[in-house]
Design a protein around this motif. Structure first.
Motif, PDB file in Angstrom:
ATOM      1  N   ARG A  76      27.901  50.403  29.414  1.00  0.00           N
ATOM      2  CA  ARG A  76      27.837  49.375  28.380  1.00  0.00           C
ATOM      3  C   ARG A  76      28.979  48.375  28.555  1.00  0.00           C
ATOM      4  O   ARG A  76      30.108  48.749  28.902  1.00  0.00           O
ATOM      5  CB  ARG A  76      27.905  50.006  26.983  1.00  0.00           C
ATOM      6  N   ALA A  77      28.694  47.099  28.309  1.00  0.00           N
ATOM      7  CA  ALA A  77      29.705  46.049  28.414  1.00  0.00           C
ATOM      8  C   ALA A  77      30.712  46.194  27.277  1.00  0.00           C
ATOM      9  O   ALA A  77      30.346  46.472  26.135  1.00  0.00           O
ATOM     10  CB  ALA A  77      29.044  44.679  28.359  1.00  0.00           C
ATOM     11  N   HIS A 101      38.696  49.731  24.487  1.00  0.00           N
ATOM     12  CA  HIS A 101      37.539  49.105  25.117  1.00  0.00           C
ATOM     13  C   HIS A 101      36.393  49.198  24.115  1.00  0.00           C
ATOM     14  O   HIS A 101      35.829  50.280  23.907  1.00  0.00           O
ATOM     15  CB  HIS A 101      37.198  49.820  26.421  1.00  0.00           C
ATOM     16  N   LYS A 143      37.647  42.276  30.000  1.00  0.00           N
ATOM     17  CA  LYS A 143      36.386  42.969  29.769  1.00  0.00           C
ATOM     18  C   LYS A 143      36.285  44.156  30.715  1.00  0.00           C
ATOM     19  O   LYS A 143      36.999  44.240  31.716  1.00  0.00           O
ATOM     20  CB  LYS A 143      35.209  42.022  29.981  1.00  0.00           C
ATOM     21  N   SER A 144      35.396  45.085  30.402  1.00  0.00           N
ATOM     22  CA  SER A 144      35.183  46.248  31.252  1.00  0.00           C
ATOM     23  C   SER A 144      33.764  46.761  31.030  1.00  0.00           C
ATOM     24  O   SER A 144      32.995  46.175  30.258  1.00  0.00           O
ATOM     25  CB  SER A 144      36.216  47.348  30.956  1.00  0.00           C
ATOM     26  N   ARG A 145      33.462  47.865  31.653  1.00  0.00           N
ATOM     27  CA  ARG A 145      32.158  48.504  31.493  1.00  0.00           C
ATOM     28  C   ARG A 145      32.395  50.006  31.373  1.00  0.00           C
ATOM     29  O   ARG A 145      33.006  50.617  32.246  1.00  0.00           O
ATOM     30  CB  ARG A 145      31.258  48.182  32.687  1.00  0.00           C
ATOM     31  N   ASP A 204      32.720  48.271  22.446  1.00  0.00           N
ATOM     32  CA  ASP A 204      31.352  47.937  22.827  1.00  0.00           C
ATOM     33  C   ASP A 204      31.005  46.524  22.331  1.00  0.00           C
ATOM     34  O   ASP A 204      31.119  46.223  21.144  1.00  0.00           O
ATOM     35  CB  ASP A 204      30.408  48.968  22.203  1.00  0.00           C
ATOM     36  N   LYS A 205      30.559  45.655  23.247  1.00  0.00           N
ATOM     37  CA  LYS A 205      30.251  44.279  22.868  1.00  0.00           C
ATOM     38  C   LYS A 205      29.085  44.218  21.893  1.00  0.00           C
ATOM     39  O   LYS A 205      29.014  43.328  21.050  1.00  0.00           O
ATOM     40  CB  LYS A 205      29.936  43.450  24.115  1.00  0.00           C
TER      41      LYS A 205
END
Length: 318
Positions: A131-132, A151, A125-127, A153-154
């Motif tokens: 945004r997560a 990456h 996971k990242s930011r 967006d959750k």
């Protein structure tokens, strides 16, 4: 945005043991759906070959249509407006990698197909842009295509950041949002092209284009790549007939251009700018000497092999 609209970046995240491929497939399915269902606007940076540029994007999904406008903020104001993946107008020369051919419609990702040519995994996971995000990797199963790190967006499944990597893991291209708003629908004014955005007219191309699939074929293609379109047009400058063929594997794509030399002196060339390679080779055919040029986001060795494998149907029937 292209196939995976602006699919191409990578940066570090918090890595964990890769999750099952099914989870990665689910995220890629969400990604494909998000770009056809989710409206947004924001700002992103694009990096290629050590050069950075900044862009605004407005993406509206309304009444079954996807309307998109890209505006480059660095230097001269360059932009492109697209509807359902078809370019409507262009201002200047938008940085290569962010534009499309005028008649290139948006494609939907097919994870079931991609898993035949790429290993899919969720690795952490990242930011990004506050945004997560979930990190999904697509690692090629052979040496004939590049890998991606996405990456996503959750909340929406949109690509917040993506990296395109070569076989050595070196970064070829990066795309990353610095600001993204998914709450407001872009207005008509937001999507209105600037006065310098020149309309793209395809009517003349349709009238002059003829199918080239029955004229040229490749004796060798990397596994998974299929012919998606083929045309032949008269070059307005040289007055010669130029055939073009486009191939893709559901994610990566390349084009092949074939033009008769008519005695013109030319030399073989190979160039690469970031992820984009261009290889030109002289080819002897029953129709005479031809120049074959392969352009796309594939390794240079693969492009050279494809160029040397092009054949005319006349060759095949002899």
């Amino acid at each position: 945005m292209r196939a995976i609209p602006l699919l191409s970046l990578l940066l570090s995240g918090w890595f964990i043991v890769p999750a099952h491929a099914d989870e990665a497939q689910d995220w890629l399915t969400r990604l494909g759906q998000a770009e056809q269902q989710q409206s947004f606007h924001g700002t992103f940076v694009y990096e290629r070959n050590g050069s950075f540029s900044t862009h605004n994007i407005w993406h509206r999904v309304q009444d079954g249509k996807v309307h998109e406008r890209l505006l480059q903020l660095d230097g001269q104001a360059q932009e492109v407006v697209r509807i359902d993946g078809h370019t409507q107008c262009v201002s200047g020369l938008l940085i290569a990698g962010l534009g499309d051919s005028p008649n290139s419609a948006a494609r939907t990702l097919d994870p079931q197909k991609l898993k035949n040519w790429y290993d899919l995994a969720v690795i952490g996971k990242s930011r990004v842009a506050g945004r997560a995000a979930v990190i999904v990797t697509l690692t090629p199963r052979d040496q004939h295509r590049y890998g991606f790190e996405l990456h996503l967006d959750k909340e929406t499944g949109l690509p917040l950041k993506s990296l395109l990597l070569n076989e050595k893991g070196q970064l070829l291209e990066r795309f990353q949002f610095t600001q993204l708003d998914t709450s407001d629908l872009p207005s008509d004014d937001d999507l209105q092209a600037g006065p310098d955005c020149k309309a793209i007219t395809l009517d003349s191309d349709k009238a002059s284009a003829v199918k080239a699939a029955q004229t040229w074929h490749s004796d060798w293609l990397p596994a998974g790549f299929e012919l998606t379109s083929s045309t032949s047009r008269k070059d307005p400058a040289t007055k010669t007939q130029v055939s073009s063929l486009m191939y893709d594997d559901g994610l990566a794509r390349f084009s092949v251009f074939l033009e008769p030399l008519n005695g013109a002196p030319v030399t073989d060339t190979r160039t690469q700018l970031g992820p984009t390679v261009a290889v030109s080779r002289r080819l002897t055919t029953p129709q005479g000497e031809m120049m074959v040029t392969v352009v796309g986001e594939i390794p240079v060795g693969t492009a050279e092999r494809i160029a040397l494998s092009m054949r005319s149907d006349a060759t095949a029937t002899q």
